[in-house]
Design a protein around this motif. Structure first.
Motif, PDB file in Angstrom:
ATOM      1  N   GLN A   4       0.829  -1.199   0.000  1.00 31.63           N
ATOM      2  CA  GLN A   4       0.000   0.000   0.000  1.00 31.63           C
ATOM      3  C   GLN A   4       0.867   1.254   0.000  1.00 31.63           C
ATOM      4  OE1 GLN A   4      -2.666   0.275   3.308  1.00 31.63           O
ATOM      5  NE2 GLN A   4      -3.765   2.025   2.470  1.00 31.63           N
ATOM      6  N   ALA A   5       1.939   1.238   0.775  1.00 32.34           N
ATOM      7  CA  ALA A   5       2.842   2.392   0.813  1.00 32.34           C
ATOM      8  C   ALA A   5       3.476   2.617  -0.556  1.00 32.34           C
ATOM      9  CB  ALA A   5       3.914   2.187   1.877  1.00 32.34           C
ATOM     10  N   ASP A   6       3.875   1.548  -1.235  1.00 28.26           N
ATOM     11  CA  ASP A   6       4.444   1.671  -2.584  1.00 28.26           C
ATOM     12  C   ASP A   6       3.427   2.262  -3.552  1.00 28.26           C
ATOM     13  OD1 ASP A   6       6.850   0.622  -1.723  1.00 28.26           O
ATOM     14  OD2 ASP A   6       6.429  -1.424  -2.443  1.00 28.26           O
ATOM     15  N   ARG A   7       2.205   1.778  -3.478  1.00 26.79           N
ATOM     16  CA  ARG A   7       1.162   2.289  -4.379  1.00 26.79           C
ATOM     17  C   ARG A   7       0.859   3.757  -4.083  1.00 26.79           C
ATOM     18  NH1 ARG A   7      -0.997  -3.217  -3.850  1.00 26.79           N
ATOM     19  NH2 ARG A   7      -0.699  -4.197  -5.871  1.00 26.79           N
ATOM     20  N   GLN A   8       0.860   4.118  -2.822  1.00 27.54           N
ATOM     21  CA  GLN A   8       0.620   5.514  -2.455  1.00 27.54           C
ATOM     22  C   GLN A   8       1.737   6.400  -2.991  1.00 27.54           C
ATOM     23  OE1 GLN A   8      -2.188   6.675  -0.874  1.00 27.54           O
ATOM     24  NE2 GLN A   8      -1.378   8.679  -1.440  1.00 27.54           N
ATOM     25  N   ALA A   9       2.983   5.927  -2.897  1.00 22.94           N
ATOM     26  CA  ALA A   9       4.113   6.695  -3.421  1.00 22.94           C
ATOM     27  C   ALA A   9       3.984   6.860  -4.929  1.00 22.94           C
ATOM     28  CB  ALA A   9       5.424   6.011  -3.063  1.00 22.94           C
ATOM     29  N   ASN A  10       3.587   5.792  -5.617  1.00 18.09           N
ATOM     30  CA  ASN A  10       3.399   5.877  -7.071  1.00 18.09           C
ATOM     31  C   ASN A  10       2.282   6.858  -7.412  1.00 18.09           C
ATOM     32  OD1 ASN A  10       5.409   4.026  -7.616  1.00 18.09           O
ATOM     33  ND2 ASN A  10       4.009   2.281  -7.713  1.00 18.09           N
TER      34      ASN A  10
ATOM     35  N   ASP B 200       1.307   9.408  -5.610  1.00 17.47           N
ATOM     36  CA  ASP B 200       1.820  10.761  -5.358  1.00 17.47           C
ATOM     37  C   ASP B 200       2.706  11.234  -6.506  1.00 17.47           C
ATOM     38  OD1 ASP B 200       0.458  10.833  -2.955  1.00 17.47           O
ATOM     39  OD2 ASP B 200       2.221  10.301  -1.741  1.00 17.47           O
ATOM     40  N   ASN B 201       3.531  10.346  -7.032  1.00 19.42           N
ATOM     41  CA  ASN B 201       4.384  10.697  -8.177  1.00 19.42           C
ATOM     42  C   ASN B 201       3.533  11.051  -9.395  1.00 19.42           C
ATOM     43  OD1 ASN B 201       6.809  10.367  -6.827  1.00 19.42           O
ATOM     44  ND2 ASN B 201       7.026   8.219  -7.435  1.00 19.42           N
ATOM     45  N   LEU B 202       2.460  10.287  -9.611  1.00 18.56           N
ATOM     46  CA  LEU B 202       1.575  10.583 -10.734  1.00 18.56           C
ATOM     47  C   LEU B 202       0.909  11.945 -10.562  1.00 18.56           C
ATOM     48  CD1 LEU B 202      -0.141   7.133 -11.395  1.00 18.56           C
ATOM     49  CD2 LEU B 202       1.480   8.325 -12.880  1.00 18.56           C
ATOM     50  N   ARG B 203       0.504  12.267  -9.348  1.00 19.52           N
ATOM     51  CA  ARG B 203      -0.110  13.567  -9.087  1.00 19.52           C
ATOM     52  C   ARG B 203       0.870  14.708  -9.379  1.00 19.52           C
ATOM     53  NH1 ARG B 203      -3.092  11.837  -3.542  1.00 19.52           N
ATOM     54  NH2 ARG B 203      -4.940  10.949  -4.515  1.00 19.52           N
ATOM     55  N   VAL B 204       2.113  14.525  -8.957  1.00 16.13           N
ATOM     56  CA  VAL B 204       3.131  15.548  -9.216  1.00 16.13           C
ATOM     57  C   VAL B 204       3.335  15.697 -10.716  1.00 16.13           C
ATOM     58  CG1 VAL B 204       5.603  16.059  -8.987  1.00 16.13           C
ATOM     59  CG2 VAL B 204       4.285  15.299  -6.994  1.00 16.13           C
ATOM     60  N   ASP B 205       3.400  14.574 -11.438  1.00 12.25           N
ATOM     61  CA  ASP B 205       3.574  14.629 -12.895  1.00 12.25           C
ATOM     62  C   ASP B 205       2.391  15.340 -13.552  1.00 12.25           C
ATOM     63  OD1 ASP B 205       5.983  13.322 -12.715  1.00 12.25           O
ATOM     64  OD2 ASP B 205       5.182  11.345 -13.285  1.00 12.25           O
TER      65      ASP B 205
END
Length: 94
Positions: A67-73, A75-80
Motif C-alpha cells: 500500500q505504501a508503494d502504491r501511495q508513493a506511485n 503521489d508521483n503521478l499527481r506531481v507529474d
C-alpha cells in the motif's frame, strides 16, 4: 491334595486379579499423564495460534508495504499531472 491344588489355583487367581486392580500410585500417575496430555494439547494450540498470528502479521506487513508503494506511485503521478498542467497553462498563455 485336591484342596491344596484348589488353594493354589485360588491364590493364583487372586494374585492375577490383584494385579488388574490399579494401585493409588498407578491412578495418580494416570491422572498426571492425562493432565500432561491436556497441557501439551493446550500448548500446541497456543503455538499454532501464535504461528497463525505471526503469519497474519507478516501478511499485514506485506500489505502495508504494498500500500505504501502504491501511495508513493500515486503521489508521483499527481506531481507529474500537476507539472503537465503547469506546462499546458504556460503554453496556452504563450
Amino acid at each position: 491334595m485336591r484342596r491344596t491344588i484348589q488353594a493354589i489355583v485360588l491364590l493364583a487367581l487372586l494374585a492375577i486379579a490383584a494385579g488388574c486392580i490399579p494401585s493409588q500410585q498407578q491412578l495418580r500417575m494416570e491422572q498426571e499423564f492425562s493432565e500432561m496430555k491436556r497441557r501439551l494439547a493446550a500448548t500446541e494450540r497456543s503455538l499454532a495460534t501464535q504461528g497463525q498470528n505471526s503469519e497474519l502479521s507478516e501478511r499485514l506487513n506485506a500489505l502495508a508495504r504494498s500500500q505504501a508503494d502504491r501511495q508513493a506511485n500515486l503521489d508521483n503521478l499527481r506531481v507529474d499531472i500537476q507539472s503537465f498542467n503547469g506546462r499546458f497553462e504556460d503554453l496556452s498563455r504563450q
